[in-house]
Design an enzyme around this catalytic site. Sequence first.
Site, PDB file in Angstrom:
ATOM      1  N   THR A  42      -8.512 -35.748 -14.131  1.00 18.53           N
ATOM      2  CA  THR A  42      -9.705 -35.349 -13.213  1.00 18.53           C
ATOM      3  C   THR A  42     -10.011 -33.765 -13.568  1.00 18.53           C
ATOM      4  OG1 THR A  42      -8.264 -34.838 -11.112  1.00 18.53           O
ATOM      5  CG2 THR A  42      -9.305 -37.014 -11.561  1.00 18.53           C
ATOM      6  N   ASN A  44     -11.037 -30.806 -11.238  1.00 18.87           N
ATOM      7  CA  ASN A  44     -11.311 -30.567 -10.036  1.00 18.87           C
ATOM      8  C   ASN A  44     -12.118 -29.263  -9.690  1.00 18.87           C
ATOM      9  OD1 ASN A  44      -8.987 -32.133  -8.729  1.00 18.87           O
ATOM     10  ND2 ASN A  44      -8.178 -31.380 -10.420  1.00 18.87           N
ATOM     11  N   GLU A 124     -12.670 -34.345  -6.891  1.00 21.45           N
ATOM     12  CA  GLU A 124     -12.097 -34.695  -8.166  1.00 21.45           C
ATOM     13  C   GLU A 124     -12.879 -35.674  -8.999  1.00 21.45           C
ATOM     14  OE1 GLU A 124      -7.417 -34.502  -6.736  1.00 21.45           O
ATOM     15  OE2 GLU A 124      -8.769 -36.425  -6.004  1.00 21.45           O
TER      16      GLU A 124
END
Length: 189
Positions: A42, A44, A124
């Site tokens: 992910t 962020n 995320e």
Amino acid sequence: MTVRDVDVPIPEQPGAPYPIVTKCCDIVCGFGRGSSELGIPTANVPVDQLPEVVNKLELGVYFGYAKVTPVAHDLEQVEREDGRVVSYNYGSHLEEDNGDLEVLPVVLSVGKNPFYHNDFKTVEIHILHDFKSTFYGAKIKFNILGYVRPELDYTSKEALIEDIKTDIEISKQVLDTEPYRAHMAELLK
């Protein structure tokens, strides 16, 4: 398409409050769980860099598109809260030929990740693309076009991963329709 009891019906085209379009946000290191523990990397972003409407969204899973942009900056080593060192390359390894710089579909979590007992909200973004390297420090502009389901707690990591995979499949199918694809251009402005 798999439909779960928790899934929210997704309209044929985005409706209010969507689309939500962000400005460019910094991509920061997270907890190190997405890639290493779940196999689902992910990007962020700091919640304080997002429009207020994102902070008011129900905790859960959303979908949209994103565009990652490299930043001219020297490479840095940054120590995370857990003591691990992360390389910030600011997207210098992103490749146009690999499609890294295109507008790409995303599934994103806006939530507190109860499985991991977080007590604060995070955003995320899982970009549905095979990047060859990390890009901490780069910028990301994204939109949110719809809602898949509420945030859930899980009894096992395997159940969490299975639901994320279903979220990805649902999002891919929706984002592959013209009314949703039309919103890719918002990220090129």
